[in-house]
Design an enzyme around this catalytic site. Structure first.
Site, PDB file in Angstrom:
ATOM      1  CG  ASP A   1      33.842  42.260  47.098  1.00 14.89           C
ATOM      2  OD1 ASP A   1      33.090  42.350  48.102  1.00 14.89           O
ATOM      3  OD2 ASP A   1      35.084  42.332  47.185  1.00 14.89           O
ATOM      4  CB  ILE A   2      32.122  37.370  47.472  1.00 16.37           C
ATOM      5  CG1 ILE A   2      31.395  36.175  48.087  1.00 16.37           C
ATOM      6  CG2 ILE A   2      33.560  37.470  47.966  1.00 16.37           C
ATOM      7  CD1 ILE A   2      31.932  34.841  47.622  1.00 16.37           C
TER       8      ILE A   2
ATOM      9  NE  ARG B   1      34.470  46.617  46.045  1.00 18.58           N
ATOM     10  CZ  ARG B   1      34.107  46.061  47.197  1.00 18.58           C
ATOM     11  NH1 ARG B   1      35.007  45.483  47.971  1.00 18.58           N
ATOM     12  NH2 ARG B   1      32.844  46.067  47.574  1.00 18.58           N
ATOM     13  CB  SER B   2      38.497  42.017  39.441  1.00 19.57           C
ATOM     14  OG  SER B   2      38.184  42.773  38.283  1.00 19.57           O
TER      15      SER B   2
ATOM     16  CB  CYS C   1      40.916  46.697  27.234  1.00 21.97           C
ATOM     17  SG  CYS C   1      42.579  46.974  26.607  1.00 21.97           S
TER      18      CYS C   1
END
Length: 303
Positions: A200-201, A177-178, A142
């Protein structure tokens, strides 16, 4: 030229009346069951928002708050319940590989978030359909889908270019970047021709498809870049860091950038409007519209 601020409600309105109209013509109302098995206040806020907007569209919603240890059994029960049209889990539950197992437990015919391995495979291979006859579209997550719809609405997509190349020539950064949002969003944008810096981290990866490559073959490349190396070259910067302390430095943004935030907190500094051509502070209401649309699509497939 002054910055144009685009609100999610403006984009969502393109879908609201269409969804309401289709639901009103049905004898049975599609029903979504949401499972909240964490203590994340933002997840609870999203659940409350989902309930309100689903009701406004004529869709049924039931929130089930349970201990995470009971979630697997609850998902199995919902999978087998013919009165349940769609299932939504508010992640993270564990915040590790166990969440992927939960995603794959959801029956694909009820997975409104498109996170099951079936839909994951379709997304990353850029296969938009579930059947050879191309009559049933795959379900897309979603929030990534909401960001795509926002970018299309504000004119980032160029439909004069061939299919699969509507973002050709665009350089985009995604600060997240999950597995639920950032990574699938990077794949979607790369599949449409963009060069995407996925930040990301730990590192920065490039998602991209060579101009001569198959439409189904974007690649991922590891880099040694730092954000200050790549943000200044980006036409679009998309943020999704769930921490109020994080702010994208306005000094890194190039003039005329398109700035989009999908986090539940504001990731851009107030000065972003001095630099950006377009600023989208939130995509939440578009995400809810995509949730409604996915639920309706699955309900129709089940008939």
């Amino acid at each position: 030229m002054p910055c144009k601020v685009v609100l999610a409600a403006e984009v969502a309105s393109n879908y609201t009346s269409e969804i309401k109209s289709e639901v009103s013509q049905k004898d049975t109302r599609p029903k979504l069951v949401g499972f909240l098995a964490n203590d994340d206040p933002y997840a609870e806020k999203y659940a409350q928002s989902s309930s309100k907007h689903l009701a406004e569209a004529g869709l049924d919603f039931e929130l089930r708050q349970i201990p995470r240890e009971e979630l697997e059994a609850a998902l199995k029960e919902a999978n087998e319940d013919p009165s349940v049209s769609g299932i939504l889990v508010y992640y993270p539950v564990y915040g590790d590989d166990r969440d992927q197992k939960l995603q794959d437990m959801v029956d694909p015919t009820k997975d409104v978030e498109g996170l099951n391995v079936v839909y994951n495979g379709k997304l990353y291979s850029n296969d938009r359909y579930l059947d050879d006859g191309k009559t049933r579209k795959a379900i897309l997550p979603c929030t990534p889908l909401a960001v795509v719809k926002v970018l299309d609405h504000i004119g980032v997509y160029d439909h004069s270019l061939p299919y699969g190349d509507h973002l050709r020539g665009k350089t985009i950064a995604i600060v997240n970047r999950s597995e639920v949002v950032g990574r699938p969003l990077a794949a979607l944008l790369a599949n449409d021709g963009a060069k995407v810096y996925s930040i990301d981290i730990n590192d920065i990866q490039i998602f991209a498809r060579d101009a001569a490559a198959s439409i189904n073959s974007h690649t991922t490349t590891m880099t040694e870049f730092k954000p200050e190396d790549v943000i200044p070259e980006c036409d679009v910067v998309i943020t999704g860091v769930p921490a109020a302390a994080y702010k994208m430095p306005t000094s890194l943004l190039k003039p005329g950038v398109v700035a989009v935030n999908f986090a539940s907190v504001r990731n851009f500094e107030p000065e972003v409007k001095d630099v950006a051509s377009i600023y989208v502070p939130s995509v939440g209401k578009v995400t809810v519209s995509m949730l409604q649309r996915n639920l309706l699509r699955l309900f129709n497939y089940q008939q």
